[in-house]
Design a protein around this motif. Sequence first.
Motif, PDB file in Angstrom:
ATOM      1  N   ILE A 143       1.217  -0.799   0.410  1.00  0.00           N
ATOM      2  CA  ILE A 143       0.067   0.023  -0.356  1.00  0.00           C
ATOM      3  C   ILE A 143       0.800   1.028  -0.223  1.00  0.00           C
ATOM      4  N   SER A 144       0.452   2.182  -1.386  1.00  0.00           N
ATOM      5  CA  SER A 144       1.769   3.641  -0.838  1.00  0.00           C
ATOM      6  C   SER A 144       0.221   4.140  -1.100  1.00  0.00           C
ATOM      7  N   LEU A 145       0.345   5.653   0.090  1.00  0.00           N
ATOM      8  CA  LEU A 145      -0.834   6.697   0.128  1.00  0.00           C
ATOM      9  C   LEU A 145       0.629   7.747  -0.118  1.00  0.00           C
ATOM     10  N   THR A 146       0.507   8.927  -0.985  1.00  0.00           N
ATOM     11  CA  THR A 146       1.102   9.714  -1.227  1.00  0.00           C
ATOM     12  C   THR A 146      -0.165  11.216  -0.976  1.00  0.00           C
ATOM     13  N   ALA A 147       0.882  11.999  -0.549  1.00  0.00           N
ATOM     14  CA  ALA A 147       0.822  13.444  -0.804  1.00  0.00           C
ATOM     15  C   ALA A 147       1.369  14.503  -1.535  1.00  0.00           C
ATOM     16  N   SER A 148       1.023  14.433  -2.644  1.00  0.00           N
ATOM     17  CA  SER A 148       2.097  15.226  -3.261  1.00  0.00           C
ATOM     18  C   SER A 148       2.622  16.201  -3.773  1.00  0.00           C
ATOM     19  N   GLY A 149       3.891  17.048  -3.526  1.00  0.00           N
ATOM     20  CA  GLY A 149       4.529  18.111  -2.977  1.00  0.00           C
ATOM     21  C   GLY A 149       4.832  18.981  -1.735  1.00  0.00           C
ATOM     22  N   VAL A 167       3.383  -1.046   4.309  1.00  0.00           N
ATOM     23  CA  VAL A 167       2.553   0.251   3.693  1.00  0.00           C
ATOM     24  C   VAL A 167       3.985   1.112   3.501  1.00  0.00           C
ATOM     25  N   THR A 168       3.496   2.578   3.263  1.00  0.00           N
ATOM     26  CA  THR A 168       4.416   2.857   3.022  1.00  0.00           C
ATOM     27  C   THR A 168       3.720   4.610   2.176  1.00  0.00           C
ATOM     28  N   TYR A 169       4.292   5.709   3.190  1.00  0.00           N
ATOM     29  CA  TYR A 169       3.421   6.749   3.075  1.00  0.00           C
ATOM     30  C   TYR A 169       4.299   7.772   2.790  1.00  0.00           C
ATOM     31  N   LEU A 174       8.556  12.994   1.144  1.00  0.00           N
ATOM     32  CA  LEU A 174       9.734  12.281   1.297  1.00  0.00           C
ATOM     33  C   LEU A 174       8.987  10.943   1.686  1.00  0.00           C
ATOM     34  N   VAL A 175       9.825   9.678   1.445  1.00  0.00           N
ATOM     35  CA  VAL A 175       9.007   8.737   1.501  1.00  0.00           C
ATOM     36  C   VAL A 175       8.748   8.072   3.317  1.00  0.00           C
TER      37      VAL A 175
END
Length: 181
Positions: A143-149, A167-169, A174-175
Amino acid sequence: YTAGGIVVNRNVSSSMAGAVSLGVASGAGGITLADTAAVMLSGSIGGVVLYTSGGAITQTNALTVSGPLTMTTNSTSGGITLANAGNDFTGTVTIDAGGAGAVSLVDSNALTLGAIPVSGPLTVAAGNGLTVGGAITASSGDISLTASGLNKLLTVSSNVQATTGNVTYVVDNLVHPALTT
């Protein structure tokens, strides 16, 4: 299919061919679709959408949904891929992907997720903040959840669990590994 305040139902035993363009006048109701095969979505929707597919759910162009969006696929051969950088989902997005396919969701603005149980990997990216309001689980895959910028918020208020993956935020580019199982 275009409807002005009426719900459009598609018989589960039938199959649509080609892209499906949906439209409902803002605040005028919703659309419910069911199909036995894979379908590509396209268009602008100003209401509630419930879409069930026996195959993959994909898109041909950017998709704009100004109400809640619920998608279900139980296909063993297809997942959900709504990864156009121009997508804009202003309501809560809820997905149930019980089949074997991956789920990929991209929103150009802020995105709120409801419950999302998937059997394959899940990748979600939002351009202006991401809120997880429902439990997210993947029975296989990451699972990868990204809030870009820069300076974007990723708010998680429910359980996020990958049974056999990670699970990666990703926040501020930044990871942040969250969980390894």
